[in-house]
Scaffold this active site. Sequence first.
Site, PDB file in Angstrom:
ATOM      1  N   HIS A  62      76.676   2.775 -55.625  1.00 25.25           N
ATOM      2  CA  HIS A  62      75.776   3.772 -55.124  1.00 25.25           C
ATOM      3  C   HIS A  62      75.273   3.923 -53.884  1.00 25.25           C
ATOM      4  CE1 HIS A  62      73.820   7.409 -56.692  1.00 25.25           C
ATOM      5  NE2 HIS A  62      73.859   7.669 -55.420  1.00 25.25           N
ATOM      6  N   LEU A  65      75.967   5.548 -46.950  1.00 27.10           N
ATOM      7  CA  LEU A  65      76.170   5.102 -45.571  1.00 27.10           C
ATOM      8  C   LEU A  65      76.097   6.120 -44.317  1.00 27.10           C
ATOM      9  CD1 LEU A  65      78.931   2.455 -46.197  1.00 27.10           C
ATOM     10  CD2 LEU A  65      76.495   2.213 -46.055  1.00 27.10           C
ATOM     11  N   ARG A  66      76.323   7.379 -44.796  1.00 26.76           N
ATOM     12  CA  ARG A  66      75.975   8.626 -43.858  1.00 26.76           C
ATOM     13  C   ARG A  66      76.946   8.770 -42.720  1.00 26.76           C
ATOM     14  NH1 ARG A  66      72.893  10.803 -47.277  1.00 26.76           N
ATOM     15  NH2 ARG A  66      70.789  10.048 -47.409  1.00 26.76           N
ATOM     16  N   ASN A  96      78.847  12.213 -50.127  1.00 26.54           N
ATOM     17  CA  ASN A  96      78.272  13.370 -49.307  1.00 26.54           C
ATOM     18  C   ASN A  96      77.949  13.136 -48.062  1.00 26.54           C
ATOM     19  OD1 ASN A  96      76.060  11.503 -49.855  1.00 26.54           O
ATOM     20  ND2 ASN A  96      74.583  13.098 -50.468  1.00 26.54           N
ATOM     21  N   HIS A 236      72.031   6.880 -61.622  1.00 28.53           N
ATOM     22  CA  HIS A 236      70.548   6.886 -61.546  1.00 28.53           C
ATOM     23  C   HIS A 236      69.878   7.587 -62.805  1.00 28.53           C
ATOM     24  CE1 HIS A 236      71.556  10.685 -59.673  1.00 28.53           C
ATOM     25  NE2 HIS A 236      71.570  10.256 -58.360  1.00 28.53           N
ATOM     26  N   ASP A 311      71.263   3.554 -54.898  1.00 27.25           N
ATOM     27  CA  ASP A 311      71.094   4.953 -54.577  1.00 27.25           C
ATOM     28  C   ASP A 311      70.523   4.716 -52.892  1.00 27.25           C
ATOM     29  OD1 ASP A 311      71.129   7.512 -54.194  1.00 27.25           O
ATOM     30  OD2 ASP A 311      69.731   8.068 -55.473  1.00 27.25           O
ATOM     31  N   PRO A 329      65.146  14.044 -50.171  1.00 23.40           N
ATOM     32  CA  PRO A 329      64.922  12.984 -51.322  1.00 23.40           C
ATOM     33  C   PRO A 329      65.819  11.840 -51.028  1.00 23.40           C
ATOM     34  CG  PRO A 329      66.760  14.755 -51.979  1.00 23.40           C
ATOM     35  CD  PRO A 329      66.105  15.396 -50.682  1.00 23.40           C
ATOM     36  N   GLY A 330      65.178  10.709 -51.193  1.00 23.52           N
ATOM     37  CA  GLY A 330      66.038   9.465 -51.137  1.00 23.52           C
ATOM     38  C   GLY A 330      65.314   8.278 -50.283  1.00 23.52           C
TER      39      GLY A 330
HETATM   40  O1  DOR Z   1      67.270  10.996 -53.539  1.00 19.75           O
HETATM   41  C1  DOR Z   1      68.822  11.308 -53.405  1.00 19.75           C
HETATM   42  N1  DOR Z   1      69.178  10.940 -52.179  1.00 19.75           N
HETATM   43  N2  DOR Z   1      69.336  11.583 -54.328  1.00 19.75           N
HETATM   44  C2  DOR Z   1      70.602  11.939 -54.285  1.00 19.75           C
HETATM   45  O2  DOR Z   1      71.271  12.250 -55.238  1.00 19.75           O
HETATM   46  C3  DOR Z   1      71.162  12.123 -52.950  1.00 19.75           C
HETATM   47  C4  DOR Z   1      70.600  11.165 -52.000  1.00 19.75           C
HETATM   48  C5  DOR Z   1      71.015  11.436 -50.433  1.00 19.75           C
HETATM   49  O3  DOR Z   1      72.024  11.781 -50.391  1.00 19.75           O
HETATM   50  O4  DOR Z   1      69.958  11.545 -49.826  1.00 19.75           O
HETATM   51 ZN    ZN Z   2      72.250  11.358 -57.046  1.00 14.24          ZN
END
Ligand code: DOR
Ligand code: ZN
Length: 437
Positions: A62, A65-66, A96, A236, A311, A329-330
């Site tokens: 998980h 890499l953007r 994503n 996660h 993640d 988030p992340g």
């Molecule tokens: O915190 C997160 N960031 N959870 C996710 O499910 C997606 C991820 C993101 O792509 O930034």
């Molecule tokens: Zn997720």
Amino acid sequence: MATRTVVIRGVRPYGEGERLDVLLADGVIKQLAPAIEIDEHPDATVLDAAGQILLPGFVDLHTHLREPGREDTETIRTGSAAAALGGFTAVFAMANTNPVADNEIIVEHVWRRGREIGLVDVYPIGAVTVGLAGQRLAEMGQMARSQAQVRVFSDDGHCVADPLIMRRALEYSRALDGVIAQHAEEPRLTAGAQAHEGEHAARLGLAGWPAAAEESIIARDCLLAGHLGARLHVCHVSTAGAADVLRWAKARPHAGSISAEVTPHHLLLTDERLATYDPVNKVNPPLRTSVDVAALRQALAEGVIDCVATDHAPHAVQDKDCEWDAARPGMLGLQTALSVLAEAMVSTGLLDWRGIARVLSERPAAIGGLPDQGRPIEVGEPANLVLIDPDASWTVHGADLASIADNTPYEGMTLPAKIMTTILRGAITAHDGKVAE
Ligand code: DOR
Ligand code: ZN
């Protein structure tokens, strides 16, 4: 990455037994012996690893890499560097991106870039639904048959919430010998949510993310996977109740094939961090309570949760250095994963180093279907390896990490254990904090 002969001196595989020397050549482990004669290998690169621990290279199921789309936060090159420096020899890149990896063109691009860079094997994850919109199944078969040979499918960032779409996805993935990695979050219960629904969120007036939103989807999907004989992987896992659901689901007859991951941050950090009001701590699923953390550690030690996945989620400064509600988030995870696990699981006595090999390498390799990763440290096996100094410690500084983004929640923290060297098919990809040229 030039594959050379490598002699590793004085290492302890799995942190067990006497120190050994290890000879690597032609991409495989050739010899394990108390003392290997260096004179017989004049061209060899010699690594003095006295007292270090040798484990199979880590596999991350998980990673974000953007690329394509948010190369201002991470690219396949910088993410590969972070992975190699974190001890990883394979990573699965989440779908994503922008455009979404829901077709063979994107997954082949990601796969090819990973190979060109060569620091870590990059396996693209294919989206389950077109555009991650949850409405229509993506061309899973096309992605599976592409050069990238996609076997893991996920809408991560979004839940495949519609039960009928999830059912069809599980059916298709079964036919393709694949697995659906579900981001378990009932969206009707988390609309507008900003933090774990509990005391800390209430005090700050942040809309809550109830544990039941995660647990109810996990229960539903475990039942579906069992009914269909399909493979489900739960991304996660973050609550004590989710661990309970998994324990129950895995024990059922005809359970199907259920696996689950937990992130390093959910094993160490709690929602007490909300008091800082610093969005670096905003993540999906959110940081939960200390009761949840204790239960997740236990479930990982028992094998109810199979593995750890980072993640790794890089975000730009403007998406993090803003008010909480607007922040994305992340958090970064690749370079800190091993040290966070050493802190949360090894120093607490919950896992030994063989256990670390299981949760960071063997199980994720098996779940992701990688035959050449997570292998035993034995003669004839592929030389995908990591060397760890268990006695070293280091202080995390986001600016020093290889990622373009610097959103680490561990800024300024001193953590135990250090990645010294990472080796992919016999070639050194990272050593002493630097990636190979
Ligand atoms: O915190 C997160 N960031 N959870 C996710 O499910 C997606 C991820 C993101 O792509 O930034
Ligand atoms: Zn997720």
